[in-house]
Design a protein around this motif. Structure first.
Motif, PDB file in Angstrom:
ATOM      1  N   TYR A 107       0.825  -1.206   0.000  1.00  0.00           N
ATOM      2  CA  TYR A 107       0.000   0.000   0.000  1.00  0.00           C
ATOM      3  C   TYR A 107       0.865   1.264   0.000  1.00  0.00           C
ATOM      4  O   TYR A 107       0.472   2.282  -0.591  1.00  0.00           O
ATOM      5  CB  TYR A 107      -0.953  -0.029   1.192  1.00  0.00           C
ATOM      6  N   VAL A 108       2.028   1.186   0.631  1.00  0.00           N
ATOM      7  CA  VAL A 108       2.963   2.317   0.539  1.00  0.00           C
ATOM      8  C   VAL A 108       3.396   2.500  -0.915  1.00  0.00           C
ATOM      9  O   VAL A 108       3.441   3.629  -1.425  1.00  0.00           O
ATOM     10  CB  VAL A 108       4.175   2.100   1.461  1.00  0.00           C
ATOM     11  N   GLN A 126       1.745   1.691  -3.620  1.00  0.00           N
ATOM     12  CA  GLN A 126       0.624   2.270  -4.361  1.00  0.00           C
ATOM     13  C   GLN A 126       0.491   3.763  -4.081  1.00  0.00           C
ATOM     14  O   GLN A 126       0.235   4.563  -4.989  1.00  0.00           O
ATOM     15  CB  GLN A 126      -0.678   1.561  -3.994  1.00  0.00           C
ATOM     16  N   ALA A 127       0.648   4.135  -2.820  1.00  0.00           N
ATOM     17  CA  ALA A 127       0.516   5.544  -2.457  1.00  0.00           C
ATOM     18  C   ALA A 127       1.622   6.384  -3.090  1.00  0.00           C
ATOM     19  O   ALA A 127       1.382   7.519  -3.530  1.00  0.00           O
ATOM     20  CB  ALA A 127       0.531   5.690  -0.934  1.00  0.00           C
ATOM     21  N   VAL A 128       2.825   5.839  -3.149  1.00  0.00           N
ATOM     22  CA  VAL A 128       3.921   6.549  -3.821  1.00  0.00           C
ATOM     23  C   VAL A 128       3.599   6.723  -5.300  1.00  0.00           C
ATOM     24  O   VAL A 128       3.765   7.806  -5.877  1.00  0.00           O
ATOM     25  CB  VAL A 128       5.249   5.803  -3.623  1.00  0.00           C
ATOM     26  N   ASP A 129       3.114   5.669  -5.929  1.00  0.00           N
ATOM     27  CA  ASP A 129       2.753   5.745  -7.352  1.00  0.00           C
ATOM     28  C   ASP A 129       1.649   6.769  -7.603  1.00  0.00           C
ATOM     29  O   ASP A 129       1.588   7.377  -8.685  1.00  0.00           O
ATOM     30  CB  ASP A 129       2.300   4.376  -7.860  1.00  0.00           C
ATOM     31  N   VAL A 175      10.013   6.411   5.870  1.00  0.00           N
ATOM     32  CA  VAL A 175       9.576   6.228   7.261  1.00  0.00           C
ATOM     33  C   VAL A 175       8.914   4.856   7.418  1.00  0.00           C
ATOM     34  O   VAL A 175       9.167   4.130   8.395  1.00  0.00           O
ATOM     35  CB  VAL A 175       8.603   7.351   7.670  1.00  0.00           C
ATOM     36  N   PHE A 176       8.100   4.475   6.442  1.00  0.00           N
ATOM     37  CA  PHE A 176       7.454   3.165   6.488  1.00  0.00           C
ATOM     38  C   PHE A 176       8.477   2.045   6.309  1.00  0.00           C
ATOM     39  O   PHE A 176       8.343   0.978   6.920  1.00  0.00           O
ATOM     40  CB  PHE A 176       6.371   3.077   5.417  1.00  0.00           C
ATOM     41  N   ASP A 177       9.492   2.295   5.479  1.00  0.00           N
ATOM     42  CA  ASP A 177      10.559   1.301   5.322  1.00  0.00           C
ATOM     43  C   ASP A 177      11.249   1.046   6.659  1.00  0.00           C
ATOM     44  O   ASP A 177      11.584  -0.105   6.986  1.00  0.00           O
ATOM     45  CB  ASP A 177      11.591   1.775   4.292  1.00  0.00           C
ATOM     46  N   HIS A 193      -7.000   3.158   3.438  1.00  0.00           N
ATOM     47  CA  HIS A 193      -7.788   4.365   3.208  1.00  0.00           C
ATOM     48  C   HIS A 193      -7.003   5.388   2.385  1.00  0.00           C
ATOM     49  O   HIS A 193      -7.594   6.132   1.584  1.00  0.00           O
ATOM     50  CB  HIS A 193      -8.215   4.981   4.546  1.00  0.00           C
ATOM     51  N   THR A 194      -5.703   5.422   2.562  1.00  0.00           N
ATOM     52  CA  THR A 194      -4.879   6.343   1.780  1.00  0.00           C
ATOM     53  C   THR A 194      -4.979   6.041   0.291  1.00  0.00           C
ATOM     54  O   THR A 194      -5.218   6.940  -0.523  1.00  0.00           O
ATOM     55  CB  THR A 194      -3.411   6.262   2.234  1.00  0.00           C
ATOM     56  N   VAL A 195      -4.804   4.767  -0.089  1.00  0.00           N
ATOM     57  CA  VAL A 195      -4.813   4.439  -1.520  1.00  0.00           C
ATOM     58  C   VAL A 195      -6.225   4.527  -2.104  1.00  0.00           C
ATOM     59  O   VAL A 195      -6.388   4.771  -3.308  1.00  0.00           O
ATOM     60  CB  VAL A 195      -4.191   3.058  -1.788  1.00  0.00           C
ATOM     61  N   LEU A 196      -7.245   4.336  -1.269  1.00  0.00           N
ATOM     62  CA  LEU A 196      -8.620   4.418  -1.770  1.00  0.00           C
ATOM     63  C   LEU A 196      -9.132   5.844  -1.842  1.00  0.00           C
ATOM     64  O   LEU A 196      -9.824   6.219  -2.792  1.00  0.00           O
ATOM     65  CB  LEU A 196      -9.559   3.598  -0.891  1.00  0.00           C
TER      66      LEU A 196
END
Length: 293
Positions: free
Chosen positions: A153-154, A156-159, A170-172, A272-275
């Motif tokens: 999901y991280v 996807q959010a970056v993309d 930070v997530f890494d 929720h971020t990616v959606l």
């Protein structure tokens, strides 16, 4: 599943119950509440994507097989439709909240074959709401959570331009440190998987039902963190009863579980971020930083 598509919720209800439909009330997404000739009422849900109905049906059956927490009975499922019991709505009450907390502790204690294990008969490629969710069995929770509940999901959010490379890092860091952040090892629990307040259904029979699962084997603190995320009614009563029941079952919550809430909220916040984008990206990033703190 290879079953022939059925057009419309009334026809789906008739096919899967064997009873003529007499009326329906539309819901969002093409779903409906359907009245049957024998006096029963069912919810006919339209699938959100490939195998979504199969995944939900398998989750409901798995969660319901022990009888710990009431879930709607599955009357039938095909590639497009899921037919389950309609559960009339009630209002939150303290007794129901405490009974639900105890029941949820018992359900989690039923365990699962592995972290990331799908319910029996459930697909590997499942769903949480409108987002895809992959279930792959793992021996340890940190590896599973990083690989299938955070990193996809991280990316996807970056993309989508919602996180910068520095923010993604930070997530890494969270994923790299998960073995130390996760707390004492626990056996895999039987999770609802999407236990936000909208899926905790206060029914007219005085009980709390679980609906719309994204069930899998996971860490029980994930369900508890989801209950907190959008403010389930009478939450203190639910959690207090849960803690007492878990102790009685010989499985008390591990020390530090309150500090790990942001860690377990990462998954739903990233979904929720990616959606939906918007403020959820900031909330997910804040949760990641809080988990590291």
């Amino acid at each position: 599943m290879g079953t022939r598509p059925v057009t419309g919720p009334r026809r789906a209800a008739e096919r899967h119950t064997g009873v003529r439909a007499t009326g329906d009330r539309p819901l969002s997404g093409g779903s409906a509440v359907v009245s049957l000739e024998d006096g029963r009422t069912v919810v006919v849900k339209r699938g959100s994507g490939p195998d979504s109905t199969v995944a939900e049906a398998a989750g409901l059956r798995w969660l319901g097989e022990s009888g710990d927490v009431p879930v709607p009975e599955v009357h039938g499922v095909d590639d497009d439709w899921l037919v389950v019991d309609y559960v009339p709505e009630g209002r939150p009450e303290v007794g129901a909240a405490e009974a639900f907390g105890r029941a949820l502790a018992a359900l989690h204690a039923r365990s699962a074959p592995a972290f990331g294990a799908a319910p029996p008969g459930g697909p590997t490629e499942a769903w949480i709401g409108l987002a895809r969710m992959r279930n792959e069995p793992h021996e340890d929770w940190p590896t599973f959570y990083a690989r299938y509940r955070v990193e996809p999901y991280v990316r996807q959010a970056v993309d989508q331009g919602l996180f910068s490379p520095a923010q993604a890092a930070v997530f890494d860091t969270v994923c790299a440190r998960l073995p130390e952040l996760a707390g004492p090892p626990e056996p895999p629990a039987r999770l609802h998987g999407d236990a936000w307040s909208g899926n905790v259904h206060w029914a007219s029979d005085g009980r709390v039902w679980l609906i719309d699962p994204a069930a899998h084997g996971g860490h029980r603190e994930t369900d508890l963190a989801m209950l907190r995320l959008f403010g389930a009614p009478l939450l203190d009563h639910i959690l207090g009863a849960y803690r007492e029941a878990a102790r009685d079952l010989g499985r008390p919550l591990s020390p530090g579980h309150e500090r790990r809430v942001p860690l377990h909220q990462l998954f739903p916040l990233l979904v929720h971020t990616v959606l939906f984008g918007g403020g959820y990206a900031a909330q997910a990033l804040a949760a990641a930083r809080a988990a590291l703190a």
